[in-house]
Design a protein around this motif. Sequence first.
Motif, PDB file in Angstrom:
ATOM      1  N   ARG A 122      21.118 110.000 -24.792  1.00  0.00           N
ATOM      2  CA  ARG A 122      20.152 108.999 -24.680  1.00  0.00           C
ATOM      3  C   ARG A 122      18.868 109.429 -23.794  1.00  0.00           C
ATOM      4  O   ARG A 122      17.786 109.001 -24.101  1.00  0.00           O
ATOM      5  CB  ARG A 122      20.591 107.795 -23.787  1.00  0.00           C
ATOM      6  N   TRP A 123      19.033 110.475 -22.997  1.00  0.00           N
ATOM      7  CA  TRP A 123      17.904 110.847 -22.124  1.00  0.00           C
ATOM      8  C   TRP A 123      17.792 112.225 -22.091  1.00  0.00           C
ATOM      9  O   TRP A 123      18.688 112.847 -22.121  1.00  0.00           O
ATOM     10  CB  TRP A 123      18.050 110.282 -20.710  1.00  0.00           C
ATOM     11  N   LEU A 124      16.295 112.924 -21.744  1.00  0.00           N
ATOM     12  CA  LEU A 124      16.021 114.135 -21.508  1.00  0.00           C
ATOM     13  C   LEU A 124      15.479 113.788 -20.067  1.00  0.00           C
ATOM     14  O   LEU A 124      14.405 113.230 -19.764  1.00  0.00           O
ATOM     15  CB  LEU A 124      14.848 114.417 -22.395  1.00  0.00           C
ATOM     16  N   VAL A 125      16.096 114.472 -18.895  1.00  0.00           N
ATOM     17  CA  VAL A 125      15.872 114.352 -17.719  1.00  0.00           C
ATOM     18  C   VAL A 125      15.075 115.680 -17.190  1.00  0.00           C
ATOM     19  O   VAL A 125      15.673 116.818 -17.521  1.00  0.00           O
ATOM     20  CB  VAL A 125      17.210 114.118 -16.754  1.00  0.00           C
ATOM     21  N   TYR A 126      14.075 115.583 -16.443  1.00  0.00           N
ATOM     22  CA  TYR A 126      13.672 116.701 -15.889  1.00  0.00           C
ATOM     23  C   TYR A 126      13.119 116.657 -14.607  1.00  0.00           C
ATOM     24  O   TYR A 126      12.991 115.506 -14.124  1.00  0.00           O
ATOM     25  CB  TYR A 126      12.398 117.153 -16.925  1.00  0.00           C
ATOM     26  N   ARG A 127      12.714 117.809 -13.828  1.00  0.00           N
ATOM     27  CA  ARG A 127      12.188 117.962 -12.550  1.00  0.00           C
ATOM     28  C   ARG A 127      10.676 118.486 -12.624  1.00  0.00           C
ATOM     29  O   ARG A 127      10.582 119.561 -13.354  1.00  0.00           O
ATOM     30  CB  ARG A 127      13.021 118.749 -11.571  1.00  0.00           C
ATOM     31  N   ALA A 128      10.021 117.983 -11.905  1.00  0.00           N
ATOM     32  CA  ALA A 128       8.474 118.426 -11.734  1.00  0.00           C
ATOM     33  C   ALA A 128       7.783 117.896 -10.748  1.00  0.00           C
ATOM     34  O   ALA A 128       8.142 117.012 -10.025  1.00  0.00           O
ATOM     35  CB  ALA A 128       7.616 117.530 -13.140  1.00  0.00           C
ATOM     36  N   GLY A 129       6.747 118.653 -10.480  1.00  0.00           N
ATOM     37  CA  GLY A 129       5.790 118.630  -9.173  1.00  0.00           C
ATOM     38  C   GLY A 129       5.657 119.688  -8.497  1.00  0.00           C
ATOM     39  O   GLY A 129       6.352 121.008  -8.739  1.00  0.00           O
ATOM     40  N   LYS A 130       4.970 119.699  -7.364  1.00  0.00           N
ATOM     41  CA  LYS A 130       4.674 120.674  -6.393  1.00  0.00           C
ATOM     42  C   LYS A 130       6.049 121.261  -5.832  1.00  0.00           C
ATOM     43  O   LYS A 130       6.927 120.420  -5.582  1.00  0.00           O
ATOM     44  CB  LYS A 130       3.559 120.385  -5.607  1.00  0.00           C
ATOM     45  N   SER A 131       6.183 122.383  -5.293  1.00  0.00           N
ATOM     46  CA  SER A 131       7.299 122.747  -4.697  1.00  0.00           C
ATOM     47  C   SER A 131       7.499 122.238  -3.290  1.00  0.00           C
ATOM     48  O   SER A 131       6.597 122.027  -2.639  1.00  0.00           O
ATOM     49  CB  SER A 131       7.178 124.593  -4.166  1.00  0.00           C
ATOM     50  N   GLY A 132       8.633 121.713  -3.168  1.00  0.00           N
ATOM     51  CA  GLY A 132       8.687 120.897  -2.145  1.00  0.00           C
ATOM     52  C   GLY A 132       8.609 119.305  -2.311  1.00  0.00           C
ATOM     53  O   GLY A 132       8.658 118.454  -1.365  1.00  0.00           O
ATOM     54  N   GLU A 133       7.715 118.798  -3.450  1.00  0.00           N
ATOM     55  CA  GLU A 133       7.555 117.609  -3.612  1.00  0.00           C
ATOM     56  C   GLU A 133       8.114 117.325  -5.118  1.00  0.00           C
ATOM     57  O   GLU A 133       7.668 115.933  -5.591  1.00  0.00           O
ATOM     58  CB  GLU A 133       6.086 117.222  -3.689  1.00  0.00           C
ATOM     59  N   GLN A 134       9.132 118.160  -5.542  1.00  0.00           N
ATOM     60  CA  GLN A 134       9.464 117.770  -7.054  1.00  0.00           C
ATOM     61  C   GLN A 134      10.288 116.467  -7.186  1.00  0.00           C
ATOM     62  O   GLN A 134      10.981 116.153  -6.310  1.00  0.00           O
ATOM     63  CB  GLN A 134      10.107 119.009  -7.592  1.00  0.00           C
ATOM     64  N   GLN A 135       9.808 115.749  -8.341  1.00  0.00           N
ATOM     65  CA  GLN A 135      10.587 114.393  -8.425  1.00  0.00           C
ATOM     66  C   GLN A 135      11.440 114.701  -9.657  1.00  0.00           C
ATOM     67  O   GLN A 135      11.080 115.458 -10.625  1.00  0.00           O
ATOM     68  CB  GLN A 135       9.860 113.306  -8.175  1.00  0.00           C
ATOM     69  N   LEU A 136      12.445 113.737  -9.984  1.00  0.00           N
ATOM     70  CA  LEU A 136      13.143 113.568 -11.447  1.00  0.00           C
ATOM     71  C   LEU A 136      12.496 112.510 -12.250  1.00  0.00           C
ATOM     72  O   LEU A 136      11.940 111.279 -11.791  1.00  0.00           O
ATOM     73  CB  LEU A 136      14.459 113.244 -10.970  1.00  0.00           C
ATOM     74  N   TYR A 137      12.221 112.902 -13.525  1.00  0.00           N
ATOM     75  CA  TYR A 137      11.828 111.990 -14.475  1.00  0.00           C
ATOM     76  C   TYR A 137      12.716 111.895 -15.750  1.00  0.00           C
ATOM     77  O   TYR A 137      13.717 112.725 -15.992  1.00  0.00           O
ATOM     78  CB  TYR A 137      10.326 112.282 -14.988  1.00  0.00           C
TER      79      TYR A 137
END
Length: 311
Positions: free
Chosen positions: A155-170
């Motif tokens: 159902r889902w494609l999950v990824y982690r993104a953002g600056k180093s130390g500030e990455q969040q899950l989408y």
Amino acid sequence: MQTTRLRIVRAIATSLFLTSTLAVAAQAQRPMTFLDVQEMRRVGSTDLSPDGRWLLYTVSFPDWEKAERQNDIFLVSTRDGLPSTRQMTFTADKDEMSPTWSMDGSFFVFASNRDAPNNGSQRQLYLMRPDGGEARKLTSAKDGVSDFAFSRDGRWLVYRAGKSGEQQLYRLPVAAIAQATTEVEPEQLTKQPAGVGSWELTRDSRRIYFITADTVDTEEKERREKKFTVDIRNAETPLSSLWALDLDPVRVTRLTRDSSITVDGFQISPDGRWVGFRGISADRYKRNITEEGINADLFLLEVATGHIERL
């Protein structure tokens, strides 16, 4: 089943590597040199299709003069072998990484810096079908995507993104990205002040476990942003804890609160009932690179009760 799949992938990857190596060796027999090793193409990032018929893999092409390597994606039939090999991407000065099949095998997703501004290294996610055609961009994360995974329920494609130390899950809905012709708006799953570190989906696709720092070291962050990058020996760094992210409905829960340790890594049991994790001493002088293994312990979390046992 998983062990069998891994054995098949390793066997095929090894065969591809040995075949290319032997072909070069057959041209002229002589002792191998350091430069020969540096100029050798390398196979990596393998992923076997759900039906076991196709293998995706990357080939790393070296450029000795520039001291760089460039990666492209290839596809090969597990039945027909090398004669069936097809190159799927052609980016002479960009990298295509981590090709991963969707759960139904109708397409695959990979990470690439092909659209990074100013020849940067920020990677985005792209979708491509095994019959070829142009790759379609899935993400436009400002600071690039670090890693990604499909949920096992497809159902889902999950990824982690953002600056180093500030990455969040989408996450992105697989059904939508498979049919869309333009980018689909992602759903942000976490808003952790210190960002998300290592993470993993459970086999039932209902939860994600992740590690995050307990606090944000604002002084260290400012120091790094100003390029004052002197490494401090045994620096005082924030402790980290294990968290759970339920996906339906979305809810974040902290699982560990022991101030005497910092959580360094974890493993989910196949049945999802247990999570094993490693805790390193909170003492800054016992957490450096030479002593962290000596001052670490293993712990077992029972998911149903939240009870933690030190092993």
